[in-house]
Design an enzyme around this catalytic site. Structure first.
Site, PDB file in Angstrom:
ATOM      1  N   ASP A 205       0.952  -0.854   0.253  1.00 52.72           N
ATOM      2  CA  ASP A 205      -0.180  -0.037   0.101  1.00 52.72           C
ATOM      3  C   ASP A 205       0.656   1.243  -0.572  1.00 52.72           C
ATOM      4  O   ASP A 205       1.130   1.036   0.805  1.00 52.72           O
ATOM      5  CB  ASP A 205      -0.956  -0.045   1.036  1.00 52.72           C
ATOM      6  CG  ASP A 205      -1.880   1.106   1.440  1.00 52.72           C
ATOM      7  OD1 ASP A 205      -3.005   0.814   0.149  1.00 52.72           O
ATOM      8  OD2 ASP A 205      -1.701   1.978   2.009  1.00 52.72           O
ATOM      9  N   GLU A 266       1.880  -0.639  -4.432  1.00 55.20           N
ATOM     10  CA  GLU A 266       0.734   0.633  -5.111  1.00 55.20           C
ATOM     11  C   GLU A 266       1.778   1.827  -5.263  1.00 55.20           C
ATOM     12  O   GLU A 266       1.627   2.145  -4.012  1.00 55.20           O
ATOM     13  CB  GLU A 266      -0.098   0.209  -4.568  1.00 55.20           C
ATOM     14  CG  GLU A 266      -1.459   1.734  -4.388  1.00 55.20           C
ATOM     15  CD  GLU A 266      -2.085   2.332  -3.612  1.00 55.20           C
ATOM     16  OE1 GLU A 266      -2.976   3.056  -4.046  1.00 55.20           O
ATOM     17  OE2 GLU A 266      -1.280   2.651  -2.661  1.00 55.20           O
TER      18      GLU A 266
HETATM   19  C1  NOJ Z   1      -4.692   3.075  -0.673  1.00 55.86           C
HETATM   20  C2  NOJ Z   1      -5.826   1.680  -0.422  1.00 55.86           C
HETATM   21  O1  NOJ Z   1      -5.745   1.427  -1.926  1.00 55.86           O
HETATM   22  C3  NOJ Z   1      -6.902   2.775  -0.191  1.00 55.86           C
HETATM   23  O2  NOJ Z   1      -7.819   2.232   0.100  1.00 55.86           O
HETATM   24  C4  NOJ Z   1      -6.554   3.370   1.604  1.00 55.86           C
HETATM   25  O3  NOJ Z   1      -7.068   4.674   1.895  1.00 55.86           O
HETATM   26  C5  NOJ Z   1      -5.022   3.899   1.129  1.00 55.86           C
HETATM   27  N1  NOJ Z   1      -3.947   3.506   0.343  1.00 55.86           N
HETATM   28  C6  NOJ Z   1      -4.443   4.172   2.990  1.00 55.86           C
HETATM   29  O4  NOJ Z   1      -3.592   3.030   3.271  1.00 55.86           O
END
Ligand code: NOJ
Length: 594
Positions: A205, A266
């Site tokens: 993440d 990500e």
């Molecule tokens: C990316 C995640 O996909 C999202 O759902 C989340 O709110 C943010 N990162 C913060 O962790």
């Protein structure tokens, strides 16, 4: 045949489970791990290679589970570690891999480290695991600078003793200090913990935010919001070069295992920086969101594909293709709304959501037709395809959830200066059984009450079974955590499984054909078809070809334009709608073996 060995992920179809909305077996209105086990047969039949589980860890749900209290445990409302082990065993028994979400940028404010930091006070070693700084103003009453959180509002929160801590997301998600050796060591321990339990990989993440530089320049001189994806080494928050040391260390951990553990980042970074995250010395793969951002325009998809392939070639990895996930409005809805080119992606969908789905006409027939074409185009591409739960049922966004029932911290906040309704509309618990339709709720004629039925979402397991059998619908004790609209009845998995013309049937056929005809070759090359083969308006067509098993080639043709496109001579193995006199109509895609 699912890929095994160390390269299994290179062309995998990965199914994203948002556990709290997948399937509830204990009637508390929240999906659970046993619910995923109960649907392993469904996932197997769908043909996916791997499951990615969004966070299932103990959490206060300030951000849908992305606020983690304990990285090495299962939220008791979702089950136990033994349930998790059963899930891994059930997936592995069918040749499916399991990927878990790691959230290293921030913890929950209920994480023991943050509680310790609050208790120990300013200047304590416990505070140094986070990013506490003094405020500005005579009494420190102003935040250290003007940075705004990604979810809106200040990125700084003040605690009782007057100091401020940084949170790039919700205030319940304090950012960690990745210069602290204990932070680094603890996450490596977490990677080993799950790897030792048989987990095959990790989704990381906000991978581009871990390394920060809050000290080289006075904070109050850094008042402007640093831009994600700026590509500049001067950026104090995003995509800093030191982040790569962290992932090189993680790679050493992944390589302790056989096969080495996989990871996908990500990382919202400049295209030329994606390669670092995706390099084999670091995480191995990076999400490419351009496909999901594209409007229903041939040139936007062509560019997304070309850029994705170029970035993958650059890194020596494979590309990723995403139409939907838990953070964006569902694509069947996006493609059914007016298509307008705009600088900000999904602007029309977010605006429509903000007004509870009332501003524009959502043409569902159009949306479905285009979603069918889009997934055929996606599954023909080399690289990994990430499918978000419910898209295989053709679900639309639920636009009119009452505002007082929303869970997403983004709701009511402003993002890039605009108010948004948030992401709950794609996180509504899934419909499994059409016959378990609820009665209309007392508060709304269009939502179910959850007490008389939940489309099979909340249902106990059959008493004795092989772990794949589903339960008989029974009344849940609690309503699903987000309300299900009554129109979900038309999208229940059991009804779609019995209908050869359903979205589910198309996904099953296409995933099977991809594995047999494309993935089996191990070849990831793609060539664009010449304009001469793309009909009267080649600009309105996306056409490419891939080497197929048995020495033939698979041509994939998607027609965005009004004029039909004569299909190349060959065997039409899949089409999103039936060709007419050998030609592909508008908003359709076909695979032709030749
Ligand atoms: C990316 C995640 O996909 C999202 O759902 C989340 O709110 C943010 N990162 C913060 O962790």
């Amino acid at each position: 045949m699912r890929a095994q060995g160390s390269d299994w992920w290179k062309q995998a179809v990965v199914y994203q489970v948002y556990p709290r909305s997948f399937r509830d077996t204990d009637g508390d209105g929240l999906g659970d791990i046993r619910g995923i086990v109960s649907k392993i047969g469904y996932l197997d039949e769908l043909g996916v290679d791997a499951l990615w589980l969004s966070p299932f860890y103990p959490s206060n749900l300030a951000d849908g589970g992305y606020d983690v209290i304990d990285y090495r445990a299962v939220d008791p409302r979702l089950g136990t570690l033994a349930d998790f082990d059963d899930l891994v065993a059930a997936a592995h028994a069918r040749g499916m891999k399991v990927i878990v979400d790691i959230v290293p940028n921030h913890t929950s404010d209920h994480h023991p480290w943050f509680q310790e930091a609050l208790a120990q006070g300013p200047g304590s070693p416990a505070r140094d695991r986070y990013l506490f700084r003094p405020g500005r103003g005579e009494h420190g009453e102003l935040p250290p600078n003007g940075w705004r959180s990604v979810f809106g509002g200040s990125a700084w929160e003040r605690v009782d003793d007057g100091s401020w801590y940084l949170h790039l997301f919700a205030r319940e998600q304090p950012d960690l200090n990745w210069r602290h050796p204990e932070v680094r060591a603890d996450f490596e321990r977490t990677l080993r913990f799950w790897s030792d339990r048989g987990v095959d990989g990790f989704r990381v993440d906000v991978a581009h935010a871990l390394a920060k530089d809050l000290d080289s320049r006075p904070l109050d001189e850094l008042d402007q919001d640093p831009v994600q994806g700026s590509g500049s080494p001067d950026n104090p928050l995003w995509d800093r070069p030191e982040v790569h040391e962290i992932y090189r260390a993680w790679r050493r951990v992944f390589n302790e295992y056989e096969p080495p553990r996989f990871a996908v980042a990500e990382a919202w970074v400049a295209p030329e920086h994606q390669r670092y995250y995706a390099s084999p010395d670091e995480l191995g793969q990076v999400f490419n969101f351009q496909f999901a951002k594209a409007g229903w325009f041939a040139d936007e998809f062509r560019r997304a594909i070309a850029d994705g392939l170029a970035a993958a070639a650059d890194s020596g990895s494979t590309s990723t293709w995403v139409l939907s996930n838990h953070d964006v409005p569902r694509h069947a809805t996006r493609y059914g709304l007016p298509q307008v080119r705009s600088r900000v992606y999904h602007q029309i969908a977010n605006d429509w959501l903000l007004r509870d789905g009332s501003t524009y006409y959502e043409d569902r027939a159009h949306g479905t037709r285009r979603a069918r074409a889009a997934v055929l185009m996606e599954l023909a591409l080399p690289g990994s395809v990430y499918i978000y739960q419910g898209e295989e049922l053709g679900l639309f966004e639920v636009a009119d959830i009452p505002w007082d029932m929303l869970e997403d911290p983004q709701a009511r906040r402003t993002l890039h200066g605009d108010a948004i309704k948030g992401r709950d509309g794609c996180r509504v618990p899934l419909p499994w059984e059409a016959a378990d339709a609820p009665a209309p709720a007392a508060w709304s004629a269009s939502f179910g009450d959850g007490a008389t039925g939940s489309f099979g979402f909340s249902a106990p397991l059959a008493p004795a079974g092989d772990g794949s059998a589903d339960g008989v619908p029974a009344r849940a004790a609690a309503a699903p955590h987000l309300p299900q609209p009554l129109w979900f009845a038309g999208f229940a998995a059991d009804a779609e499984a019995a209908d050869p013309s359903s979205m589910l049937a198309l996904y099953r056929r296409a995933i099977a054909a991809r594995a047999e005809l494309l993935t089996a070759t191990g070849d990831t090359s793609l060539s664009w078809m010449p304009a001469s083969e793309l009909g009267p308006e080649p600009d309105q067509v996306v056409g490419f070809e891939r080497p197929a098993a048995d020495g033939r080639a698979l041509a994939c043709v998607a027609n965005f334009g009004a004029r039909p496109v004569p299909l190349p001579a060959g065997e039409v193995v899949l089409a999103s709608v039936d060709p007419v006199d050998g030609a592909l109509p508008q908003d359709a895609c076909a695979w032709v073996l030749r």
